[in-house]
Design a protein around this motif. Structure first.
Motif, PDB file in Angstrom:
ATOM      1  N   GLY A  42     -41.563  21.238  16.622  1.00 18.70           N
ATOM      2  CA  GLY A  42     -41.307  19.843  16.281  1.00 18.70           C
ATOM      3  C   GLY A  42     -41.992  18.893  17.246  1.00 18.70           C
ATOM      4  N   ARG A  43     -41.990  17.634  16.889  1.00 16.38           N
ATOM      5  CA  ARG A  43     -42.668  16.601  17.677  1.00 16.38           C
ATOM      6  C   ARG A  43     -41.806  16.180  18.863  1.00 16.38           C
ATOM      7  NH1 ARG A  43     -43.274  11.974  15.919  1.00 16.38           N
ATOM      8  NH2 ARG A  43     -45.281  11.477  16.895  1.00 16.38           N
ATOM      9  N   LEU A  44     -42.386  16.150  20.054  1.00 26.20           N
ATOM     10  CA  LEU A  44     -41.652  15.756  21.247  1.00 26.20           C
ATOM     11  C   LEU A  44     -41.135  14.319  21.178  1.00 26.20           C
ATOM     12  CD1 LEU A  44     -43.639  17.368  24.222  1.00 26.20           C
ATOM     13  CD2 LEU A  44     -41.413  18.030  23.302  1.00 26.20           C
ATOM     14  N   PRO A  45     -41.936  13.346  20.686  1.00 23.65           N
ATOM     15  CA  PRO A  45     -41.402  11.975  20.619  1.00 23.65           C
ATOM     16  C   PRO A  45     -40.141  11.868  19.770  1.00 23.65           C
ATOM     17  CG  PRO A  45     -43.784  11.939  20.374  1.00 23.65           C
ATOM     18  CD  PRO A  45     -43.367  13.381  20.296  1.00 23.65           C
ATOM     19  N   ASP A  46     -40.126  12.552  18.624  1.00 31.22           N
ATOM     20  CA  ASP A  46     -38.937  12.511  17.764  1.00 31.22           C
ATOM     21  C   ASP A  46     -37.728  13.130  18.473  1.00 31.22           C
ATOM     22  OD1 ASP A  46     -40.247  11.309  15.609  1.00 31.22           O
ATOM     23  OD2 ASP A  46     -40.938  13.230  14.829  1.00 31.22           O
ATOM     24  N   SER A  47     -37.946  14.254  19.143  1.00 33.37           N
ATOM     25  CA  SER A  47     -36.844  14.932  19.825  1.00 33.37           C
ATOM     26  C   SER A  47     -36.323  14.087  20.983  1.00 33.37           C
ATOM     27  CB  SER A  47     -37.303  16.297  20.343  1.00 33.37           C
ATOM     28  OG  SER A  47     -37.680  17.141  19.278  1.00 33.37           O
ATOM     29  N   LEU A  48     -37.222  13.463  21.740  1.00 32.91           N
ATOM     30  CA  LEU A  48     -36.793  12.615  22.853  1.00 32.91           C
ATOM     31  C   LEU A  48     -36.028  11.403  22.330  1.00 32.91           C
ATOM     32  CD1 LEU A  48     -36.708  11.942  25.840  1.00 32.91           C
ATOM     33  CD2 LEU A  48     -38.999  10.926  25.624  1.00 32.91           C
ATOM     34  N   ALA A  49     -36.530  10.788  21.277  1.00 31.07           N
ATOM     35  CA  ALA A  49     -35.830   9.633  20.699  1.00 31.07           C
ATOM     36  C   ALA A  49     -34.458  10.038  20.183  1.00 31.07           C
ATOM     37  CB  ALA A  49     -36.666   9.027  19.579  1.00 31.07           C
ATOM     38  N   ASP A  50     -34.362  11.190  19.520  1.00 30.50           N
ATOM     39  CA  ASP A  50     -33.067  11.668  19.014  1.00 30.50           C
ATOM     40  C   ASP A  50     -32.086  11.900  20.169  1.00 30.50           C
ATOM     41  OD1 ASP A  50     -33.943  11.606  16.415  1.00 30.50           O
ATOM     42  OD2 ASP A  50     -34.404  13.760  16.317  1.00 30.50           O
ATOM     43  N   ALA A  51     -32.582  12.480  21.260  1.00 27.58           N
ATOM     44  CA  ALA A  51     -31.708  12.785  22.398  1.00 27.58           C
ATOM     45  C   ALA A  51     -31.186  11.511  23.052  1.00 27.58           C
ATOM     46  CB  ALA A  51     -32.461  13.637  23.412  1.00 27.58           C
ATOM     47  N   ILE A  52     -32.055  10.510  23.214  1.00 30.42           N
ATOM     48  CA  ILE A  52     -31.612   9.246  23.815  1.00 30.42           C
ATOM     49  C   ILE A  52     -30.655   8.518  22.874  1.00 30.42           C
ATOM     50  CG2 ILE A  52     -32.371   6.976  24.620  1.00 30.42           C
ATOM     51  CD1 ILE A  52     -34.953   8.286  25.591  1.00 30.42           C
ATOM     52  N   ALA A  53     -30.954   8.526  21.571  1.00 30.12           N
ATOM     53  CA  ALA A  53     -30.068   7.881  20.594  1.00 30.12           C
ATOM     54  C   ALA A  53     -28.680   8.522  20.629  1.00 30.12           C
ATOM     55  CB  ALA A  53     -30.672   7.982  19.197  1.00 30.12           C
ATOM     56  N   ASP A  54     -28.638   9.840  20.772  1.00 32.84           N
ATOM     57  CA  ASP A  54     -27.354  10.537  20.842  1.00 32.84           C
ATOM     58  C   ASP A  54     -26.564  10.095  22.070  1.00 32.84           C
ATOM     59  OD1 ASP A  54     -25.522  12.589  19.843  1.00 32.84           O
ATOM     60  OD2 ASP A  54     -26.052  13.685  21.643  1.00 32.84           O
ATOM     61  N   LEU A  55     -27.252   9.921  23.192  1.00 31.60           N
ATOM     62  CA  LEU A  55     -26.580   9.441  24.406  1.00 31.60           C
ATOM     63  C   LEU A  55     -26.050   8.022  24.216  1.00 31.60           C
ATOM     64  CD1 LEU A  55     -29.038  10.709  27.183  1.00 31.60           C
ATOM     65  CD2 LEU A  55     -26.785  11.644  26.622  1.00 31.60           C
ATOM     66  N   VAL A  56     -26.811   7.199  23.513  1.00 35.90           N
ATOM     67  CA  VAL A  56     -26.373   5.824  23.243  1.00 35.90           C
ATOM     68  C   VAL A  56     -25.105   5.835  22.398  1.00 35.90           C
ATOM     69  CG1 VAL A  56     -26.976   3.674  22.073  1.00 35.90           C
ATOM     70  CG2 VAL A  56     -28.681   4.843  23.496  1.00 35.90           C
ATOM     71  N   GLU A  57     -25.095   6.633  21.352  1.00 33.41           N
ATOM     72  CA  GLU A  57     -23.948   6.664  20.446  1.00 33.41           C
ATOM     73  C   GLU A  57     -22.695   7.231  21.125  1.00 33.41           C
ATOM     74  OE1 GLU A  57     -25.282   8.820  17.064  1.00 33.41           O
ATOM     75  OE2 GLU A  57     -26.368   7.111  16.206  1.00 33.41           O
ATOM     76  N   GLN A  58     -22.886   8.126  22.089  1.00 30.06           N
ATOM     77  CA  GLN A  58     -21.748   8.701  22.798  1.00 30.06           C
ATOM     78  C   GLN A  58     -21.273   7.835  23.966  1.00 30.06           C
ATOM     79  OE1 GLN A  58     -21.888  12.998  23.626  1.00 30.06           O
ATOM     80  NE2 GLN A  58     -23.702  13.095  22.340  1.00 30.06           N
ATOM     81  N   GLY A  59     -22.041   6.810  24.301  1.00 33.38           N
ATOM     82  CA  GLY A  59     -21.618   5.912  25.371  1.00 33.38           C
ATOM     83  C   GLY A  59     -22.140   6.261  26.745  1.00 33.38           C
ATOM     84  N   PHE A  60     -22.975   7.310  26.843  1.00 33.84           N
ATOM     85  CA  PHE A  60     -23.517   7.673  28.141  1.00 33.84           C
ATOM     86  C   PHE A  60     -24.605   6.698  28.592  1.00 33.84           C
ATOM     87  CE2 PHE A  60     -21.955  11.886  26.656  1.00 33.84           C
ATOM     88  CZ  PHE A  60     -21.013  12.081  27.654  1.00 33.84           C
ATOM     89  N   VAL A  61     -25.266   6.083  27.632  1.00 31.44           N
ATOM     90  CA  VAL A  61     -26.247   5.033  27.931  1.00 31.44           C
ATOM     91  C   VAL A  61     -25.714   3.760  27.280  1.00 31.44           C
ATOM     92  CG1 VAL A  61     -28.638   4.279  27.711  1.00 31.44           C
ATOM     93  CG2 VAL A  61     -28.122   6.714  27.963  1.00 31.44           C
ATOM     94  N   PRO A  62     -25.078   2.882  28.055  1.00 31.62           N
ATOM     95  CA  PRO A  62     -24.345   1.760  27.480  1.00 31.62           C
ATOM     96  C   PRO A  62     -25.229   0.596  27.053  1.00 31.62           C
ATOM     97  CG  PRO A  62     -24.165   1.732  29.854  1.00 31.62           C
ATOM     98  CD  PRO A  62     -24.901   2.996  29.509  1.00 31.62           C
ATOM     99  N   ALA A  63     -24.629  -0.275  26.294  1.00 30.93           N
ATOM    100  CA  ALA A  63     -25.320  -1.469  25.818  1.00 30.93           C
ATOM    101  C   ALA A  63     -25.794  -2.320  26.987  1.00 30.93           C
ATOM    102  CB  ALA A  63     -24.401  -2.286  24.922  1.00 30.93           C
ATOM    103  N   GLY A  64     -27.006  -2.868  26.845  1.00 33.41           N
ATOM    104  CA  GLY A  64     -27.542  -3.784  27.831  1.00 33.41           C
ATOM    105  C   GLY A  64     -28.289  -3.131  28.975  1.00 33.41           C
ATOM    106  N   ILE A  65     -28.185  -1.821  29.109  1.00 31.86           N
ATOM    107  CA  ILE A  65     -28.829  -1.163  30.234  1.00 31.86           C
ATOM    108  C   ILE A  65     -30.333  -1.072  30.007  1.00 31.86           C
ATOM    109  CG2 ILE A  65     -28.782   1.261  29.490  1.00 31.86           C
ATOM    110  CD1 ILE A  65     -27.670   1.910  32.312  1.00 31.86           C
ATOM    111  N   MET A  66     -31.079  -1.163  31.107  1.00 32.95           N
ATOM    112  CA  MET A  66     -32.525  -1.026  31.038  1.00 32.95           C
ATOM    113  C   MET A  66     -32.894   0.447  31.196  1.00 32.95           C
ATOM    114  SD  MET A  66     -33.823  -4.082  30.647  1.00 32.95           S
ATOM    115  CE  MET A  66     -35.538  -3.767  31.058  1.00 32.95           C
ATOM    116  N   LEU A  67     -33.705   0.952  30.283  1.00 35.11           N
ATOM    117  CA  LEU A  67     -34.232   2.299  30.444  1.00 35.11           C
ATOM    118  C   LEU A  67     -35.263   2.309  31.573  1.00 35.11           C
ATOM    119  CD1 LEU A  67     -34.692   3.538  26.761  1.00 35.11           C
ATOM    120  CD2 LEU A  67     -32.805   3.980  28.335  1.00 35.11           C
ATOM    121  N   PRO A  68     -35.456   3.449  32.210  1.00 35.11           N
ATOM    122  CA  PRO A  68     -36.434   3.507  33.302  1.00 35.11           C
ATOM    123  C   PRO A  68     -37.840   3.234  32.803  1.00 35.11           C
ATOM    124  CG  PRO A  68     -35.670   5.702  32.720  1.00 35.11           C
ATOM    125  CD  PRO A  68     -34.791   4.742  31.995  1.00 35.11           C
ATOM    126  N   PRO A  69     -38.732   2.799  33.672  1.00 34.38           N
ATOM    127  CA  PRO A  69     -40.126   2.576  33.263  1.00 34.38           C
ATOM    128  C   PRO A  69     -40.721   3.839  32.643  1.00 34.38           C
ATOM    129  CG  PRO A  69     -39.741   1.647  35.434  1.00 34.38           C
ATOM    130  CD  PRO A  69     -38.502   2.424  35.075  1.00 34.38           C
TER     131      PRO A  69
END
Length: 453
Positions: free
Chosen positions: A18-45
């Motif tokens: 599978g494509r790495l960009p899709d997998s990385l986006a899915d993994a970050i989205a999952d963290l967002v939905e679970q609350g591990f990456v909260p609203a308003g936070i800046m992702l690293p450069p």
């Protein structure tokens, strides 16, 4: 959020297919939905995240574009990428440092935790069951400060190891992490300044993160905290000093008597509260337990956190706090807010185990001596460029790999090996070349894990 913390939270995200960009986006989205990456936070450069994950910057950029298209983030040129509130849930206050303690698959080789398997003493006590339970069945089962018999047993144990203690100076907790969180919460408020050793216990860093405090690390210098830097930091008016002077996690070093007295002198000349983590004190490679700050620091300003997990078993959720009797009363009331009491069954088992503490200490010392020699032999064979200082105790080596250990850990994830790189143990994401390697694994398991990562 730093790149190292996001990498820890992501876990083994890269697929075999599978494509790495899709997998990385899915993994970050999952963290967002679970609350591990909260609203308003800046992702690293993007450049830093790519370096931490060992992938191309273009892969990260593509993943960010996918997140923006799906409504999880907003991106503005020159301002970075921010998580949108419409997709994020409440903040959990986690940085991923304790993800070693999640339920990993059997296929995963876990070299990220120093937690020891159950000791022989623990197995024998557990096999005997709980014979003393009947008198407690007629009570409501709630003992917020702990069973009197266990508080007395703990007090006797500490007194035998040259720390005179009364039962009224003990609060039984549901493990050492609970003790640490309770102790920290009793001292600080959001925005307060906390000093800690650097590197330090990663569980404490999670507690500091959850309490919203500012953290300044004091570097370790051979046999203890850098006292000169500690004195300078005291001028900033910290509320709390968190430290480990017995057996230090993760370095396995013990603070010398001279340095311990110097630290106590700095503390006693200030108004700072001290939380000392003594959880590994009984895992000394020498005879007897390693000493602590008790007896050197003003007892009204010293809180000690202890556990049964190291000597006996992590599955026995028994820890305790040692402090002045007035503070124990305050802590007891505070613990009722989130945890009314510790399991009566576990406490009764702990009484029987602590009655055999010298036997358990001898058992652990023999195990660690034997396994340390075997682990060092494997490392010298397979990783001859890695370097480490001799340890005084504890279940791990603090190893300098000479390379980016966070990137090494990321590569290891993809071949089924979990590692604990140095930034997890630093309030400033330092110690980039360091790894904490547990010494208790059998040689073949350790060899197999190191050969593939």
């Amino acid at each position: 959020m730093t790149a190292a913390h996001l990498a820890d939270l992501l876990g083994p995200w890269a697929p075999e297919h599978g494509r790495l960009p899709d997998s990385l986006a899915d993994a970050i989205a999952d963290l967002v939905e679970q609350g591990f990456v909260p609203a308003g936070i800046m992702l690293p450069p993007q450049r830093e995240l790519a370096a931490s994950l060992g992938i191309a910057r273009g892969t990260v950029a593509s993943a960010v574009s996918i997140l923006v298209e799906r409504g999880y983030a907003t991106a503005r040129r020159g301002s970075g990428v921010r998580i949108r509130s419409g997709k994020a849930t409440a903040q959990t206050g986690m940085s991923g440092r304790l993800f070693s303690f999640t339920n990993a698959s059997a296929e995963l080789a876990d070299l990220s935790t120093g937690a020891l398997p159950a000791s022989r003493v623990a197995r024998e006590v557990l096999a005997g069951g709980v014979r003393e339970l009947d008198p407690y069945l007629d009570t409501d089962g709630y003992f917020p400060a702990g069973l009197p018999v266990l508080r007395q047993t703990i007090a006797d144990y500490l007194t035998r190891r040259h720390t005179p203690t009364k039962p009224s100076e003990i609060l039984v907790t549901t493990g050492a992490q609970h003790a640490t969180q309770l102790a920290v919460r009793s001292v600080v408020a959001p925005g307060d300044l906390v000093l800690c050793d650097d590197p330090t216990y990663r569980g404490a860093l999670e507690v500091f993160n959850s309490e919203g405090v500012r953290v300044q690390g004091i570097p370790m210098r051979g046999d203890g905290l850098d006292v000169a830097l500690l004195e300078q930091a005291m001028k900033r008016g910290p509320e709390l000093l968190y430290c480990q002077t017995s057996i230090h996690n993760p370095t396995g070093r013990t603070t010398s008597t001279t340095m311990r007295k110097a630290i106590a002198g700095v503390v006693n000349d200030s108004s700072v509260q001290v939380i000392e983590d003594c959880c590994s004190a009984d895992l000394s490679l020498g005879v007897g337990a390693a000493p602590s700050l008790a007896g050197l620091v003003d007892p009204d300003r010293l809180i000690g956190c202890w556990t049964c997990s190291k000597l006996f078993w992590g599955g026995l959720r028994i820890g305790w706090i040692r402090a002045s009797a007035p503070r124990i009363r305050v802590l007891t009331e505070l613990r009722k807010v989130g945890d009314l009491a510790t399991s009566v069954v576990d406490q009764l088992l702990a009484v029987r185990m602590l009655q055999r503490v010298e036997e358990a200490r001898d058992e652990r010392r023999t195990l660690l001596h034997d396994q340390l020699a075997r682990t060092e032999a494997v490392l010298r064979e397979l990783r001859p460029k890695w370097r480490w200082e001799p340890i005084h105790g504890g279940p791990c080596l603090w190893v300098d790999t000479g390379e980016d250990a966070a990137l090494l850990a990321e590569r290891a994830k993809r071949v089924g090996v979990k590692l604990a790189p140095g930034p997890r143990f630093s309030p400033h994401d330092g110690h980039r070349t360091m790894l904490r390697i547990p010494v208790w694994h059998d040689q073949e398991s350790l060899r197999a894990a190191l050969m593939v990562c």
